[in-house]
Design a protein around this motif. Structure first.
Motif, mmCIF file in Angstrom:
data_model
loop_
_atom_site.group_PDB
_atom_site.id
_atom_site.type_symbol
_atom_site.label_atom_id
_atom_site.label_comp_id
_atom_site.label_asym_id
_atom_site.label_seq_id
_atom_site.Cartn_x
_atom_site.Cartn_y
_atom_site.Cartn_z
ATOM 1 N N ILE A 88 5.831 4.308 -0.680
ATOM 2 C CA ILE A 88 5.354 5.708 -0.678
ATOM 3 C C ILE A 88 4.487 5.963 0.445
ATOM 4 O O ILE A 88 3.264 5.498 0.399
ATOM 5 C CB ILE A 88 4.966 5.833 -1.991
ATOM 6 N N VAL A 89 4.955 6.933 1.427
ATOM 7 C CA VAL A 89 3.974 7.076 2.456
ATOM 8 C C VAL A 89 3.529 8.626 2.089
ATOM 9 O O VAL A 89 4.035 9.713 1.926
ATOM 10 C CB VAL A 89 4.775 7.170 3.559
ATOM 11 N N THR A 90 1.980 8.669 2.204
ATOM 12 C CA THR A 90 1.284 9.826 2.177
ATOM 13 C C THR A 90 0.595 10.171 3.444
ATOM 14 O O THR A 90 0.857 9.276 4.474
ATOM 15 C CB THR A 90 0.409 9.863 1.072
ATOM 16 N N ASP A 91 -0.256 11.131 3.539
ATOM 17 C CA ASP A 91 -0.869 11.526 4.771
ATOM 18 C C ASP A 91 -1.858 10.421 5.201
ATOM 19 O O ASP A 91 -2.129 10.212 6.357
ATOM 20 C CB ASP A 91 -1.765 12.784 4.721
ATOM 21 N N SER A 92 -2.373 9.701 4.130
ATOM 22 C CA SER A 92 -3.342 8.634 4.657
ATOM 23 C C SER A 92 -3.145 7.237 4.358
ATOM 24 O O SER A 92 -3.805 6.248 4.760
ATOM 25 C CB SER A 92 -4.680 9.051 3.784
ATOM 26 N N GLU A 93 -1.958 6.938 3.463
ATOM 27 C CA GLU A 93 -1.648 5.536 3.084
ATOM 28 C C GLU A 93 -0.234 5.307 2.882
ATOM 29 O O GLU A 93 0.474 6.169 2.788
ATOM 30 C CB GLU A 93 -2.771 5.123 1.850
ATOM 31 N N ILE A 94 -0.039 3.710 2.775
ATOM 32 C CA ILE A 94 1.341 3.496 2.517
ATOM 33 C C ILE A 94 1.170 2.404 0.999
ATOM 34 O O ILE A 94 0.371 1.584 1.020
ATOM 35 C CB ILE A 94 2.028 2.519 3.423
ATOM 36 N N ALA A 95 1.878 3.153 0.011
ATOM 37 C CA ALA A 95 1.706 2.386 -1.243
ATOM 38 C C ALA A 95 3.143 1.545 -1.362
ATOM 39 O O ALA A 95 4.032 2.159 -1.159
ATOM 40 C CB ALA A 95 1.396 3.322 -2.240
ATOM 41 N N ILE A 96 2.967 0.171 -1.661
ATOM 42 C CA ILE A 96 4.184 -0.547 -1.710
ATOM 43 C C ILE A 96 4.068 -0.989 -3.490
ATOM 44 O O ILE A 96 3.269 -1.629 -3.561
ATOM 45 C CB ILE A 96 4.161 -1.813 -0.770
ATOM 46 N N GLN A 97 5.108 -0.641 -3.973
ATOM 47 C CA GLN A 97 5.331 -1.045 -5.433
ATOM 48 C C GLN A 97 6.576 -2.040 -5.273
ATOM 49 O O GLN A 97 7.554 -1.611 -5.156
ATOM 50 C CB GLN A 97 5.454 0.001 -6.411
ATOM 51 N N PHE A 98 6.537 -3.212 -5.850
ATOM 52 C CA PHE A 98 7.465 -4.283 -5.924
ATOM 53 C C PHE A 98 8.018 -4.135 -7.280
ATOM 54 O O PHE A 98 7.372 -3.975 -8.149
ATOM 55 C CB PHE A 98 7.083 -5.608 -5.427
ATOM 56 N N HIS A 99 9.341 -4.581 -7.357
ATOM 57 C CA HIS A 99 10.094 -4.882 -8.632
ATOM 58 C C HIS A 99 9.414 -5.438 -9.652
ATOM 59 O O HIS A 99 9.456 -5.450 -10.928
ATOM 60 C CB HIS A 99 11.274 -5.588 -8.429
ATOM 61 N N ASP A 100 8.562 -6.781 -9.053
ATOM 62 C CA ASP A 100 7.922 -7.748 -10.029
ATOM 63 C C ASP A 100 6.460 -7.091 -10.538
ATOM 64 O O ASP A 100 5.593 -7.830 -10.961
ATOM 65 C CB ASP A 100 7.784 -9.172 -9.535
#
Length: 155
Positions: free
Chosen positions: A76-88
């Protein structure tokens, strides 16, 4: 019209990447090859058929080790960060301002995506898998990150 386009630029963008747990994948593949080799070595056959059996088992071992080590992720890319959510259920967040550059290294069966941080020596590494997978959103993710000002290198 301007407010709508501004909202679109400010909204978050979500991308599905077919990642896998590389360590688990390598262990499973190595253990599978060892087990098949141990079983085949006990068969009363000549050496050439034994070697052929082990070689012919490799596609199945690849498929099984990839299937059991899949760890798909949502970026998930926003204006200030990248959030990475894994399946686990593991979750990571990277600030765009802290990213020095992104390096994409193609490998057989996938890519090694390395994100270099301005404050850390070691990059974050993510293994993308292309074997036995449908297409994912890597190209769209790279495009959005370039638009956000992240330096990108394809090697």
């Amino acid at each position: 019209m301007i407010a709508l386009s501004y909202f679109w630029l400010m909204s978050e963008k979500t991308f599905h990447i077919a990642t896998l747990h590389r360590g688990k994948y390598m262990i499973l593949l190595l253990i599978g090859v060892c087990i098949v080799t141990a079983i085949v070595s006990r068969l009363p056959l000549q050496e050439v058929p034994k070697i052929l059996i082990v070689l012919c088992s490799l596609p199945l071992l690849l498929f099984l080790s990839i299937t059991w080590s899949r760890n798909d992720s949502q970026w998930i890319v926003t204006d200030s960060e990248i959030a990475i959510q894994f399946h686990d259920k593991k979750h990571e967040t990277l600030l765009l301002a802290d990213i020095k550059y992104l390096r994409n290294l193609p490998r057989s069966g996938g890519n090694l995506i390395m994100i270099f941080n301005k404050r850390k020596k070691q990059p974050k590494r993510y293994w993308r898998n292309k074997l036995f997978q449908k297409d994912d959103d890597l190209n769209a993710l790279i495009h959005v990150l370039k638009q956000q000002g992240v330096e990108y290198y394809y090697m």
